[in-house]
Every structure is written in structure tokens, then in C-alpha cells.
Design a protein around this motif. Structure first.
Motif, PDB file in Angstrom:
ATOM      1  N   ALA A   1       0.812  -1.222   0.000  1.00 56.55           N
ATOM      2  CA  ALA A   1       0.000   0.000   0.000  1.00 56.55           C
ATOM      3  C   ALA A   1       0.849   1.278   0.000  1.00 56.55           C
ATOM      4  CB  ALA A   1      -0.935   0.003   1.205  1.00 56.55           C
ATOM      5  N   ALA A   2       2.150   1.150   0.086  1.00 49.55           N
ATOM      6  CA  ALA A   2       3.021   2.335   0.117  1.00 49.55           C
ATOM      7  C   ALA A   2       2.863   3.130  -1.178  1.00 49.55           C
ATOM      8  CB  ALA A   2       4.474   1.916   0.305  1.00 49.55           C
ATOM      9  N   PRO A   3       2.690   4.449  -1.075  1.00 48.89           N
ATOM     10  CA  PRO A   3       2.476   5.269  -2.276  1.00 48.89           C
ATOM     11  C   PRO A   3       3.729   5.461  -3.129  1.00 48.89           C
ATOM     12  CG  PRO A   3       2.476   6.647  -0.310  1.00 48.89           C
ATOM     13  CD  PRO A   3       2.576   5.222   0.156  1.00 48.89           C
ATOM     14  N   SER A   4       4.915   5.302  -2.540  1.00 42.79           N
ATOM     15  CA  SER A   4       6.165   5.491  -3.278  1.00 42.79           C
ATOM     16  C   SER A   4       7.168   4.425  -2.839  1.00 42.79           C
ATOM     17  CB  SER A   4       6.742   6.885  -2.997  1.00 42.79           C
ATOM     18  OG  SER A   4       8.091   6.965  -3.411  1.00 42.79           O
ATOM     19  N   TYR A   5       7.619   3.618  -3.795  1.00 48.19           N
ATOM     20  CA  TYR A   5       8.584   2.564  -3.468  1.00 48.19           C
ATOM     21  C   TYR A   5       9.872   3.152  -2.889  1.00 48.19           C
ATOM     22  CZ  TYR A   5       5.612  -0.339  -6.479  1.00 48.19           C
ATOM     23  OH  TYR A   5       4.557  -0.993  -7.047  1.00 48.19           O
ATOM     24  N   GLY A   6      10.375   4.204  -3.512  1.00 44.98           N
ATOM     25  CA  GLY A   6      11.640   4.791  -3.086  1.00 44.98           C
ATOM     26  C   GLY A   6      11.566   5.447  -1.730  1.00 44.98           C
ATOM     27  N   GLU A   7      10.505   6.207  -1.492  1.00 47.36           N
ATOM     28  CA  GLU A   7      10.358   6.850  -0.184  1.00 47.36           C
ATOM     29  C   GLU A   7      10.146   5.811   0.907  1.00 47.36           C
ATOM     30  OE1 GLU A   7       7.435   9.978  -0.477  1.00 47.36           O
ATOM     31  OE2 GLU A   7       8.590  10.983  -2.038  1.00 47.36           O
ATOM     32  N   GLU A   8       9.446   4.727   0.572  1.00 51.97           N
ATOM     33  CA  GLU A   8       9.266   3.637   1.522  1.00 51.97           C
ATOM     34  C   GLU A   8      10.632   3.046   1.885  1.00 51.97           C
ATOM     35  OE1 GLU A   8       7.037  -0.688   1.900  1.00 51.97           O
ATOM     36  OE2 GLU A   8       7.804  -0.060  -0.051  1.00 51.97           O
ATOM     37  N   ALA A   9      11.488   2.845   0.882  1.00 53.20           N
ATOM     38  CA  ALA A   9      12.820   2.291   1.128  1.00 53.20           C
ATOM     39  C   ALA A   9      13.633   3.213   2.019  1.00 53.20           C
ATOM     40  CB  ALA A   9      13.546   2.047  -0.192  1.00 53.20           C
ATOM     41  N   ALA A  10      13.628   4.507   1.718  1.00 54.62           N
ATOM     42  CA  ALA A  10      14.395   5.472   2.514  1.00 54.62           C
ATOM     43  C   ALA A  10      13.938   5.451   3.967  1.00 54.62           C
ATOM     44  CB  ALA A  10      14.251   6.875   1.925  1.00 54.62           C
ATOM     45  N   GLN A  11      12.638   5.465   4.174  1.00 57.00           N
ATOM     46  CA  GLN A  11      12.104   5.462   5.537  1.00 57.00           C
ATOM     47  C   GLN A  11      12.432   4.150   6.251  1.00 57.00           C
ATOM     48  OE1 GLN A  11       7.837   5.926   5.839  1.00 57.00           O
ATOM     49  NE2 GLN A  11       8.030   6.810   7.873  1.00 57.00           N
ATOM     50  N   ALA A  12      12.234   3.034   5.579  1.00 55.26           N
ATOM     51  CA  ALA A  12      12.479   1.727   6.196  1.00 55.26           C
ATOM     52  C   ALA A  12      13.948   1.545   6.565  1.00 55.26           C
ATOM     53  CB  ALA A  12      12.031   0.611   5.261  1.00 55.26           C
ATOM     54  N   LEU A  13      14.847   2.099   5.742  1.00 52.64           N
ATOM     55  CA  LEU A  13      16.279   1.943   5.994  1.00 52.64           C
ATOM     56  C   LEU A  13      16.847   3.034   6.889  1.00 52.64           C
ATOM     57  CD1 LEU A  13      17.446   0.918   2.406  1.00 52.64           C
ATOM     58  CD2 LEU A  13      16.922  -0.572   4.349  1.00 52.64           C
ATOM     59  N   GLY A  14      16.043   4.071   7.156  1.00 51.22           N
ATOM     60  CA  GLY A  14      16.526   5.180   7.974  1.00 51.22           C
ATOM     61  C   GLY A  14      17.580   6.002   7.261  1.00 51.22           C
ATOM     62  N   VAL A  15      17.436   6.121   5.934  1.00 54.08           N
ATOM     63  CA  VAL A  15      18.391   6.847   5.102  1.00 54.08           C
ATOM     64  C   VAL A  15      17.695   8.077   4.525  1.00 54.08           C
ATOM     65  CG1 VAL A  15      19.820   6.682   3.018  1.00 54.08           C
ATOM     66  CG2 VAL A  15      19.533   4.696   4.484  1.00 54.08           C
ATOM     67  N   GLU A  16      18.408   9.194   4.449  1.00 53.93           N
ATOM     68  CA  GLU A  16      17.802  10.388   3.857  1.00 53.93           C
ATOM     69  C   GLU A  16      17.443  10.091   2.394  1.00 53.93           C
ATOM     70  OE1 GLU A  16      22.317  11.107   3.986  1.00 53.93           O
ATOM     71  OE2 GLU A  16      20.800  10.296   5.322  1.00 53.93           O
TER      72      GLU A  16
ATOM     73  N   VAL B   1      20.357   1.758  -4.215  1.00 60.09           N
ATOM     74  CA  VAL B   1      19.504   1.543  -5.386  1.00 60.09           C
ATOM     75  C   VAL B   1      18.823   0.190  -5.209  1.00 60.09           C
ATOM     76  CG1 VAL B   1      20.915   2.931  -6.974  1.00 60.09           C
ATOM     77  CG2 VAL B   1      21.354   0.484  -6.769  1.00 60.09           C
ATOM     78  N   SER B   2      17.794  -0.051  -5.985  1.00 55.11           N
ATOM     79  CA  SER B   2      17.099  -1.324  -5.891  1.00 55.11           C
ATOM     80  C   SER B   2      18.057  -2.475  -6.200  1.00 55.11           C
ATOM     81  CB  SER B   2      15.928  -1.367  -6.866  1.00 55.11           C
ATOM     82  OG  SER B   2      15.321  -2.653  -6.829  1.00 55.11           O
ATOM     83  N   ALA B   3      17.902  -3.534  -5.431  1.00 57.60           N
ATOM     84  CA  ALA B   3      18.705  -4.740  -5.658  1.00 57.60           C
ATOM     85  C   ALA B   3      17.978  -5.729  -6.552  1.00 57.60           C
ATOM     86  CB  ALA B   3      19.058  -5.397  -4.323  1.00 57.60           C
ATOM     87  N   GLY B   4      16.828  -5.314  -7.084  1.00 53.47           N
ATOM     88  CA  GLY B   4      16.147  -6.174  -8.041  1.00 53.47           C
ATOM     89  C   GLY B   4      14.813  -6.736  -7.606  1.00 53.47           C
ATOM     90  N   ARG B   5      14.363  -6.332  -6.431  1.00 52.10           N
ATOM     91  CA  ARG B   5      12.992  -6.676  -6.043  1.00 52.10           C
ATOM     92  C   ARG B   5      12.547  -5.713  -4.951  1.00 52.10           C
ATOM     93  NH1 ARG B   5      15.164 -11.896  -4.153  1.00 52.10           N
ATOM     94  NH2 ARG B   5      15.550 -11.616  -1.971  1.00 52.10           N
ATOM     95  N   ARG B   6      11.236  -5.577  -4.841  1.00 49.10           N
ATOM     96  CA  ARG B   6      10.671  -4.680  -3.833  1.00 49.10           C
ATOM     97  C   ARG B   6      11.086  -5.156  -2.450  1.00 49.10           C
ATOM     98  NH1 ARG B   6       4.966  -5.213  -6.843  1.00 49.10           N
ATOM     99  NH2 ARG B   6       5.487  -3.933  -8.649  1.00 49.10           N
ATOM    100  N   GLY B   7      11.529  -4.207  -1.624  1.00 49.17           N
ATOM    101  CA  GLY B   7      11.965  -4.553  -0.275  1.00 49.17           C
ATOM    102  C   GLY B   7      13.421  -4.939  -0.176  1.00 49.17           C
ATOM    103  N   LEU B   8      14.180  -4.730  -1.247  1.00 49.66           N
ATOM    104  CA  LEU B   8      15.593  -5.095  -1.245  1.00 49.66           C
ATOM    105  C   LEU B   8      16.395  -3.986  -1.930  1.00 49.66           C
ATOM    106  CD1 LEU B   8      17.225  -7.618  -0.321  1.00 49.66           C
ATOM    107  CD2 LEU B   8      17.173  -8.352  -2.703  1.00 49.66           C
ATOM    108  N   GLU B   9      17.328  -3.412  -1.192  1.00 55.25           N
ATOM    109  CA  GLU B   9      18.184  -2.345  -1.707  1.00 55.25           C
ATOM    110  C   GLU B   9      19.639  -2.774  -1.595  1.00 55.25           C
ATOM    111  OE1 GLU B   9      17.232   1.160  -2.652  1.00 55.25           O
ATOM    112  OE2 GLU B   9      15.370   0.057  -2.944  1.00 55.25           O
TER     113      GLU B   9
END
Length: 167
Positions: free
Chosen positions: A37-52, A137-145
Motif C-alpha cells: 500500500a506504500a504510495p512510493s517505493y523509493g520513499e518507503e525504502a528510505a524510511q524503512a532503511l533510515g536513510v535520507e 539503489v534497488s537490488a532487483g525486487r521490492r523490499g531489497l536495496e
């Protein structure tokens, strides 16, 4: 950024991590629970990883003069299509059809990595990446950087480094 949990380099098992391992590149894999349900894959990744968000880059596929081209820009910015076209020596750029991008790269939207793509495409990396020791950057699947140096990313993708993003 929180101290990354060391992951066996090829444990993610994606074409991107396989390519990084084969090249002997230093990288760290970060995984998180993807929320569909996340509106943005990239912003979700940044927030989940605690990265700006400026350090987390999204991979976009555009068509420059009818040639598919990869653009890598911060998730906090948007792609400047005119700048992308100019960076790769083209005149006009439009976003590629998502189905075509998926078929060509071998990845699904939200998990398209600039590395290990099915077909090697011309690539441009936003110049802001050079301001960081490492980017994600994406490592090739959602939820993996994957975290690596921008210089390694540019080298492995033969990317042109240019200002292709706007805030």
C-alpha cells in the motif's frame, strides 16, 4: 544510517547482486518488509532503511529518441526529461511504458535495478550521487536495496553522470 547488518554478498540472489559479486564490487544488501500500500517505493525504502531520501536512488526507464534509456535519480527528486535527453545525446525523452520497461530489464516496477538488467541500456546517473560516499539503489525486487559507491555504480552501468534530476 543505522549500522547495516552484514549480509552475505550474493545471499539476495538477484541478477543485480550476482552482477555485483561477479564484478568484485563492495556492496551491502539491505532488506525491509515491503508494504504493497506504500504510495512510493523509493520513499518507503528510505524510511524503512533510515536513510535520507537524497541518498536513495530510483531507477526509471525512459525512451530517448525511441531508444530505451535508464535514469537513476534520488527518490526525493523528479526526472528532468530534457536534461536526460541532453545527457545521452538525444533530443526528446518520454517515460517508457511500464510493461516495456519490465520486459526489457527483467525486473518488476518498484524493483527495477540499474544492475543486472536483461538488456544493457544506455544509463544516466544524477550528478548529486557524487556528493555521497555510498548510495542505495534497488537490488532487483521490492523490499531489497543495495548500497554501493556512486563511482562503482557509474562504472558498472557505463553511466553518464549528469544533472538529470530536479527537486
Amino acid at each position: 544510517m543505522p549500522k547495516p547488518k552484514k549480509t552475505k554478498k550474493n545471499s539476495a540472489g538477484t541478477p543485480a547482486t550476482t552482477a555485483l559479486t561477479a564484478a568484485g564490487t563492495d556492496f551491502t544488501v539491505h532488506s525491509y518488509e515491503h508494504d504493497p500500500a506504500a504510495p512510493s517505493y523509493g520513499e518507503e525504502a528510505a524510511q524503512a532503511l533510515g536513510v535520507e531520501p537524497e541518498r536513495v536512488f530510483k531507477t526509471l526507464v525512459a525512451s530517448v529518441d525511441d531508444r530505451l534509456t535508464v535514469a537513476i535519480v534520488p527518490v526525493s527528486a523528479t526526472l528532468d526529461l530534457k536534461a536526460l535527453a541532453a545527457a545521452v545525446g538525444g533530443k526528446r525523452a518520454t517515460m517508457a511504458d511500464p510493461a516495456v520497461a519490465e520486459r526489457t530489464t527483467g525486473y518488476v516496477r518498484g524493483g527495477i535495478s540499474p544492475l543486472g538488467q536483461r538488456k544493457r541500456l544506455p544509463t544516466a546517473l544524477d550528478a548529486s550521487a557524487d556528493g555521497y560516499e555510498t548510495i542505495c539503489v534497488s537490488a532487483g525486487r521490492r523490499g531489497l536495496e543495495v548500497e554501493l559507491s556512486p563511482k562503482d555504480l557509474a562504472s558498472l552501468t557505463d553511466a553518464v553522470v549528469a544533472p538529470i534530476a530536479r527537486s
